[in-house]
Write a protein that holds these residues in place. Structure first.
Motif, short mmCIF file in Angstrom:
data_model
loop_
_atom_site.label_atom_id
_atom_site.label_comp_id
_atom_site.label_asym_id
_atom_site.label_seq_id
_atom_site.Cartn_x
_atom_site.Cartn_y
_atom_site.Cartn_z
N ALA A 41 0.80 -1.22 0.00
CA ALA A 41 0.00 0.00 0.00
C ALA A 41 0.84 1.28 0.00
O ALA A 41 0.29 2.37 -0.12
CB ALA A 41 -0.94 0.00 1.20
N VAL A 42 2.16 1.17 0.16
CA VAL A 42 3.05 2.34 0.19
C VAL A 42 3.94 2.26 -1.04
O VAL A 42 4.82 1.39 -1.12
CB VAL A 42 3.89 2.37 1.48
N THR A 43 3.77 3.16 -1.98
CA THR A 43 4.41 3.04 -3.29
C THR A 43 5.92 2.79 -3.23
O THR A 43 6.40 1.84 -3.85
CB THR A 43 4.11 4.28 -4.16
N PRO A 44 6.72 3.59 -2.51
CA PRO A 44 8.17 3.33 -2.53
C PRO A 44 8.56 2.00 -1.90
O PRO A 44 9.68 1.53 -2.11
CB PRO A 44 8.74 4.50 -1.70
N ASP A 45 7.64 1.39 -1.15
CA ASP A 45 7.92 0.12 -0.47
C ASP A 45 7.25 -1.07 -1.15
O ASP A 45 7.29 -2.18 -0.65
CB ASP A 45 7.46 0.20 0.99
N ALA A 46 6.62 -0.83 -2.30
CA ALA A 46 5.81 -1.88 -2.95
C ALA A 46 6.60 -2.72 -3.94
O ALA A 46 6.02 -3.60 -4.60
CB ALA A 46 4.61 -1.24 -3.66
N LEU A 47 7.90 -2.49 -4.07
CA LEU A 47 8.70 -3.22 -5.05
C LEU A 47 8.61 -4.73 -4.85
O LEU A 47 8.38 -5.47 -5.81
CB LEU A 47 10.17 -2.77 -4.95
N GLY A 48 8.80 -5.20 -3.62
CA GLY A 48 8.79 -6.63 -3.34
C GLY A 48 7.46 -7.30 -3.63
O GLY A 48 7.40 -8.28 -4.38
N ASP A 68 6.27 5.91 -9.11
CA ASP A 68 5.33 4.89 -9.59
C ASP A 68 5.92 4.11 -10.76
O ASP A 68 5.79 2.88 -10.84
CB ASP A 68 4.01 5.55 -10.03
N LEU A 69 6.56 4.84 -11.68
CA LEU A 69 7.15 4.19 -12.85
C LEU A 69 8.36 3.36 -12.47
O LEU A 69 8.57 2.26 -13.01
CB LEU A 69 7.54 5.27 -13.87
N ILE A 70 9.16 3.85 -11.53
CA ILE A 70 10.32 3.09 -11.06
C ILE A 70 9.87 1.76 -10.44
O ILE A 70 10.45 0.70 -10.71
CB ILE A 70 11.13 3.90 -10.02
N ILE A 71 8.83 1.81 -9.62
CA ILE A 71 8.34 0.60 -8.96
C ILE A 71 7.75 -0.37 -9.98
O ILE A 71 8.00 -1.58 -9.93
CB ILE A 71 7.29 0.95 -7.88
N ASP A 72 6.99 0.14 -10.93
CA ASP A 72 6.38 -0.73 -11.93
C ASP A 72 7.43 -1.41 -12.79
O ASP A 72 7.44 -2.64 -12.93
CB ASP A 72 5.41 0.08 -12.81
N ARG A 73 8.32 -0.62 -13.38
CA ARG A 73 9.33 -1.20 -14.26
C ARG A 73 10.37 -2.00 -13.48
O ARG A 73 10.85 -3.03 -13.95
CB ARG A 73 10.00 -0.10 -15.09
N GLY A 74 10.72 -1.50 -12.30
CA GLY A 74 11.70 -2.23 -11.49
C GLY A 74 11.19 -3.59 -11.05
O GLY A 74 11.92 -4.58 -11.08
N SER A 75 9.93 -3.66 -10.63
CA SER A 75 9.37 -4.94 -10.20
C SER A 75 9.27 -5.92 -11.36
O SER A 75 9.49 -7.12 -11.19
CB SER A 75 7.99 -4.73 -9.56
N ARG A 76 8.96 -5.41 -12.55
CA ARG A 76 8.91 -6.28 -13.73
C ARG A 76 10.29 -6.83 -14.06
O ARG A 76 10.44 -8.01 -14.39
CB ARG A 76 8.34 -5.52 -14.93
N LEU A 77 11.31 -5.97 -13.98
CA LEU A 77 12.68 -6.40 -14.25
C LEU A 77 13.12 -7.48 -13.28
O LEU A 77 13.63 -8.54 -13.68
CB LEU A 77 13.63 -5.20 -14.15
N LEU A 78 12.93 -7.25 -11.98
CA LEU A 78 13.37 -8.22 -10.97
C LEU A 78 12.60 -9.53 -11.07
O LEU A 78 13.19 -10.61 -10.97
CB LEU A 78 13.23 -7.62 -9.57
#
Length: 271
Positions: free
Chosen positions: A82-89, A239-249
Motif C-alpha cells: 500500500a506504500v508506493t516506494p515500499d511496494a517493489l517486493g 510509480d514508474l520506477i516501482i512498476d518497471r523495477g518490479s517487472r525487471l526483478l
C-alpha cells in the motif's frame, strides 16, 4: 552522523571490489561480511525501455550465479503493497511464476514438464499482519524446506542519484528496514537455515542524510526532522520506477530459475 543506506557501495568505500563494464552497465562486485554484493548501475529504470533485454539478461546472469543450481526456491516479496516506494517486493512477487504445484498430469497437459519448483509469498509487514516477515518466512521454510530463498525488497540509498538507477544483489541476506531506521529481524542463512539471496532497487533517501550531504553538519536536527518525525525523499516518478523495477526483478528471477522458458512465455504465464 551515521548515514543511512542499504547499498554496499556506499557503506564501505574501501572494501575489496572489482568493477567491469558490460553493455553500458557498470557492474561492481564487493566481497564483504563473508559474502558477495553485486551492484548494477544503469540509467534511470523509469526511462530505460531495454528493448533487447540487455539489462534483463545481465541481471539474470548475475542472479543465477548466486542461486543453488537445484532444488525448490522460495521467492519472497518484502514490503508494504500500500506504500508506493515500499511496494517493489510485493509487486515483483505477483509476477514471479509459481511452479511447485505444476507436476504430473498438469505439467504434461500444459507442456510445462521439467520446470524447477518455485514457490512465492508476500509476507506483508508487521503493522498489517501482526507478524514479522521473518516469522512468516521461517514457518514456510521449516514446512517446505527450500534450497534457497530469494528476498526482494525496496532499498534506501545515501546518494539520491542512485534512486531507481541501481540494482543490488547479495548472497548474505537482508535486514528489512535497516536503511530507513526501522530495522526488523534479519533474514539470512543464520536465521532461516538456508541460503538467502537478496535483491532490490533503492527508492528512498533519508531526509536527514540528504540534508547533511547538501549542507554539511550545520543542519539543525529540527529542520531535517521537524517535530522529531523521520522523513524520506523519493523521486517524483516513483510509480514508474516501482512498476518497471518490479517487472525487471520478477522476470530476472523467472529466467534465472527456469531458463528453458522465454521472456514472452513468462509474460503470458505470469503477466
Amino acid at each position: 552522523m551515521n548515514f543511512r543506506t542499504d547499498l554496499a557501495l556506499e557503506k564501505n568505500e574501501t572494501s575489496k571490489r572489482t568493477v567491469r563494464e558490460k553493455d553500458g552497465c557498470k557492474v561492481t562486485r564487493i566481497e564483504e561480511d563473508g559474502g558477495v554484493y553485486i551492484t548494477l548501475e544503469v540509467g534511470s529504470i523509469s526511462d530505460h525501455i531495454d528493448p533487447d533485454d540487455t539489462l534483463l539478461e545481465l541481471f539474470t546472469e548475475e542472479l543465477a550465479s548466486l542461486v543453488p543450481k537445484e532444488g525448490l526456491v522460495l521467492a519472497a516479496g518484502l514490503g508494504n503493497r500500500a506504500v508506493t516506494p515500499d511496494a517493489l517486493g510485493p509487486l515483483a512477487a505477483e509476477r514471479v511464476l509459481a511452479t511447485r504445484h505444476i507436476k504430473g498430469e498438469i505439467a504434461k497437459v500444459t507442456g510445462l514438464e521439467g520446470l524447477r519448483p518455485v514457490s512465492v509469498v508476500s509476507p506483508g509487514v508487521l503493522g498489517c499482519t501482526g507478524m514479522e516477515a521473518f516469522e512468516v518466512l521461517r514457518a514456510i521454510v521449516n514446512e517446505t524446506q527450500p534450497a534457497a530463498v530469494i528476498a526482494v525488497d525496496a532499498l534506501a540509498a545515501r546518494n539520491p542519484a542512485r534512486l531507481g538507477c541501481t540494482v543490488q544483489l547479495s548472497s548474505v541476506g537482508i535486514s528489512p528496514g535497516a536503511g530507513v531506521g526501522n530495522s526488523r529481524p534479519r533474514i539470512d542463512a543464520s536465521t532461516l537455515g538456508v541460503p538467502v539471496i537478496s535483491i532490490g532497487i533503492p527508492t528512498v533517501v533519508d531526509a536527514s542524510t540528504f540534508a547533511q550531504d547538501l549542507a554539511g553538519d550545520g543542519v539543525p536536527e529540527e529542520k531535517a526532522a521537524p517535530r522529531g518525525a523521520q522523513m524520506m525523499v523519493t523521486p517524483r516518478e516513483i510509480d514508474l520506477i516501482i512498476d518497471r523495477g518490479s517487472r525487471l526483478l520478477a522476470m530476472g528471477i523467472n529466467r534465472a530459475l527456469n531458463p528453458s522458458l522465454s521472456v514472452e512465455e513468462f509474460a503470458q504465464l505470469a503477466g
